[in-house]
Motif scaffolding. Structure first.
Motif, mmCIF file in Angstrom:
data_model
loop_
_atom_site.group_PDB
_atom_site.id
_atom_site.type_symbol
_atom_site.label_atom_id
_atom_site.label_comp_id
_atom_site.label_asym_id
_atom_site.label_seq_id
_atom_site.Cartn_x
_atom_site.Cartn_y
_atom_site.Cartn_z
ATOM 1 N N GLU A 42 9.419 -13.687 -23.191
ATOM 2 C CA GLU A 42 8.887 -12.356 -22.948
ATOM 3 C C GLU A 42 9.001 -11.993 -21.468
ATOM 4 O OE1 GLU A 42 5.458 -12.143 -26.469
ATOM 5 O OE2 GLU A 42 4.920 -11.914 -24.357
ATOM 6 N N ARG A 43 9.026 -10.685 -21.227
ATOM 7 C CA ARG A 43 9.017 -10.185 -19.863
ATOM 8 C C ARG A 43 7.653 -10.482 -19.234
ATOM 9 N NH1 ARG A 43 11.378 -4.235 -19.386
ATOM 10 N NH2 ARG A 43 12.900 -5.293 -20.719
ATOM 11 N N THR A 44 7.662 -10.973 -18.014
ATOM 12 C CA THR A 44 6.405 -11.331 -17.352
ATOM 13 C C THR A 44 6.246 -10.592 -16.031
ATOM 14 O OG1 THR A 44 7.440 -13.244 -16.288
ATOM 15 C CG2 THR A 44 6.347 -13.625 -18.402
ATOM 16 N N PHE A 45 5.005 -10.429 -15.650
ATOM 17 C CA PHE A 45 4.655 -9.701 -14.446
ATOM 18 C C PHE A 45 4.980 -10.504 -13.194
ATOM 19 C CE2 PHE A 45 2.399 -6.951 -11.697
ATOM 20 C CZ PHE A 45 1.601 -7.724 -10.875
ATOM 21 N N VAL A 46 5.443 -9.804 -12.150
ATOM 22 C CA VAL A 46 5.735 -10.448 -10.876
ATOM 23 C C VAL A 46 4.826 -9.892 -9.779
ATOM 24 C CG1 VAL A 46 7.485 -10.855 -9.109
ATOM 25 C CG2 VAL A 46 8.134 -10.861 -11.522
ATOM 26 N N ALA A 47 4.911 -8.584 -9.531
ATOM 27 C CA ALA A 47 4.143 -7.978 -8.443
ATOM 28 C C ALA A 47 4.102 -6.476 -8.653
ATOM 29 C CB ALA A 47 4.768 -8.303 -7.092
ATOM 30 N N ALA A 48 3.077 -5.818 -8.083
ATOM 31 C CA ALA A 48 2.959 -4.375 -8.283
ATOM 32 C C ALA A 48 1.983 -3.750 -7.300
ATOM 33 C CB ALA A 48 2.511 -4.071 -9.714
ATOM 34 N N PHE A 49 2.073 -2.421 -7.180
ATOM 35 C CA PHE A 49 1.159 -1.568 -6.422
ATOM 36 C C PHE A 49 0.612 -0.496 -7.341
ATOM 37 C CE2 PHE A 49 1.642 -2.185 -1.916
ATOM 38 C CZ PHE A 49 2.920 -2.636 -1.692
ATOM 39 N N THR A 50 -0.607 -0.038 -7.096
ATOM 40 C CA THR A 50 -1.005 1.264 -7.626
ATOM 41 C C THR A 50 -0.487 2.338 -6.665
ATOM 42 O OG1 THR A 50 -3.109 1.164 -6.461
ATOM 43 C CG2 THR A 50 -3.072 0.364 -8.740
ATOM 44 N N ALA A 51 -0.605 3.591 -7.057
ATOM 45 C CA ALA A 51 -0.069 4.673 -6.230
ATOM 46 C C ALA A 51 -0.808 4.832 -4.916
ATOM 47 C CB ALA A 51 -0.117 5.981 -7.008
ATOM 48 N N ASN A 52 -2.102 4.589 -4.925
ATOM 49 C CA ASN A 52 -2.893 4.896 -3.739
ATOM 50 C C ASN A 52 -3.489 3.663 -3.073
ATOM 51 O OD1 ASN A 52 -4.727 4.184 -5.644
ATOM 52 N ND2 ASN A 52 -5.783 6.139 -5.722
ATOM 53 N N SER A 53 -2.964 2.512 -3.396
ATOM 54 C CA SER A 53 -3.515 1.295 -2.807
ATOM 55 C C SER A 53 -2.485 0.625 -1.923
ATOM 56 C CB SER A 53 -3.957 0.317 -3.895
ATOM 57 O OG SER A 53 -4.326 -0.913 -3.311
ATOM 58 N N GLY A 54 -2.913 0.159 -0.782
ATOM 59 C CA GLY A 54 -2.021 -0.600 0.080
ATOM 60 C C GLY A 54 -2.057 -2.082 -0.207
ATOM 61 N N TYR A 55 -2.771 -2.466 -1.264
ATOM 62 C CA TYR A 55 -2.933 -3.882 -1.552
ATOM 63 C C TYR A 55 -2.152 -4.246 -2.812
ATOM 64 C CZ TYR A 55 -6.727 -3.376 1.763
ATOM 65 O OH TYR A 55 -7.457 -3.098 2.879
ATOM 66 N N PRO A 56 -1.053 -4.955 -2.666
ATOM 67 C CA PRO A 56 -0.279 -5.336 -3.844
ATOM 68 C C PRO A 56 -0.957 -6.437 -4.648
ATOM 69 C CG PRO A 56 0.715 -6.242 -1.867
ATOM 70 C CD PRO A 56 -0.401 -5.344 -1.412
ATOM 71 N N TYR A 57 -0.528 -6.535 -5.861
ATOM 72 C CA TYR A 57 -1.061 -7.512 -6.819
ATOM 73 C C TYR A 57 0.089 -8.424 -7.210
ATOM 74 C CZ TYR A 57 -3.782 -8.953 -10.954
ATOM 75 O OH TYR A 57 -4.486 -9.657 -11.894
ATOM 76 N N TYR A 58 -0.141 -9.736 -7.151
ATOM 77 C CA TYR A 58 0.930 -10.692 -7.409
ATOM 78 C C TYR A 58 0.571 -11.646 -8.540
ATOM 79 C CZ TYR A 58 2.771 -9.395 -2.812
ATOM 80 O OH TYR A 58 3.271 -8.700 -1.744
ATOM 81 N N ALA A 59 1.587 -12.070 -9.253
ATOM 82 C CA ALA A 59 1.428 -13.180 -10.181
ATOM 83 C C ALA A 59 1.208 -14.458 -9.380
ATOM 84 C CB ALA A 59 2.675 -13.318 -11.053
ATOM 85 N N ASP A 60 0.412 -15.367 -9.922
ATOM 86 C CA ASP A 60 0.115 -16.606 -9.201
ATOM 87 C C ASP A 60 1.386 -17.392 -8.870
ATOM 88 O OD1 ASP A 60 -2.988 -17.324 -10.998
ATOM 89 O OD2 ASP A 60 -2.581 -16.061 -9.259
ATOM 90 N N SER A 61 2.374 -17.297 -9.728
ATOM 91 C CA SER A 61 3.586 -18.088 -9.558
ATOM 92 C C SER A 61 4.419 -17.672 -8.351
ATOM 93 C CB SER A 61 4.447 -18.005 -10.816
ATOM 94 O OG SER A 61 4.781 -16.657 -11.094
#
Length: 124
Positions: A42-61
């Motif tokens: 399956e496709r898995t999450f790597v990293a992302a931003f919301t539109a108004n946040s300067g704080y990215p979200y990352y997969a632990d890996s």
């Protein structure tokens, strides 16, 4: 429309930068993310931003090795990948959504728009 690019062959420990360029939309109003997929999985999450946040979200890996950046002036999101490992080999996809919230960033079903994939191969 989203256009992903920058994939290629790199040796373990090497670096690569992926780009995702958006057209036809107000880029800064969209949450943006990267996902990856290997054959049969399956496709898995790597990293992302919301539109108004300067704080990215990352997969632990990928924490500490990958950095996601966005340049609103260029309508482009980047994924800087350092210290690459063979297990990072995958097709990488970028995605966007105008109303995604932070808690939904890891969920591929929360994204309305997808680019084509770009293949990253980490091998000696």
């Amino acid at each position: 429309q989203l256009q992903a690019s920058g994939g290629g062959l790199v040796q373990p420990g090497g670096s690569l930068r992926l780009s995702c360029t958006a057209s036809g939309r107000t880029f800064r109003r969209y949450g943006m993310g990267w996902f990856r997929q290997t054959p049969g999985k399956e496709r898995t999450f790597v990293a992302a931003f919301t539109a108004n946040s300067g704080y990215p979200y990352y997969a632990d890996s990928v924490k500490g090795r990958f950095t996601v950046l966005r340049d609103n002036a260029k309508n482009t999101m980047y994924l800087q990948m350092n210290n690459l490992r063979p297990e990072d080999t995958a097709v990488y996809y970028c995605a966007a959504d105008p109303s995604i919230i932070r808690s939904s960033l890891p969920s591929q079903s929360a994204y309305a728009y997808w680019g084509q994939g770009t293949l990253v191969t980490v091998s000696s």
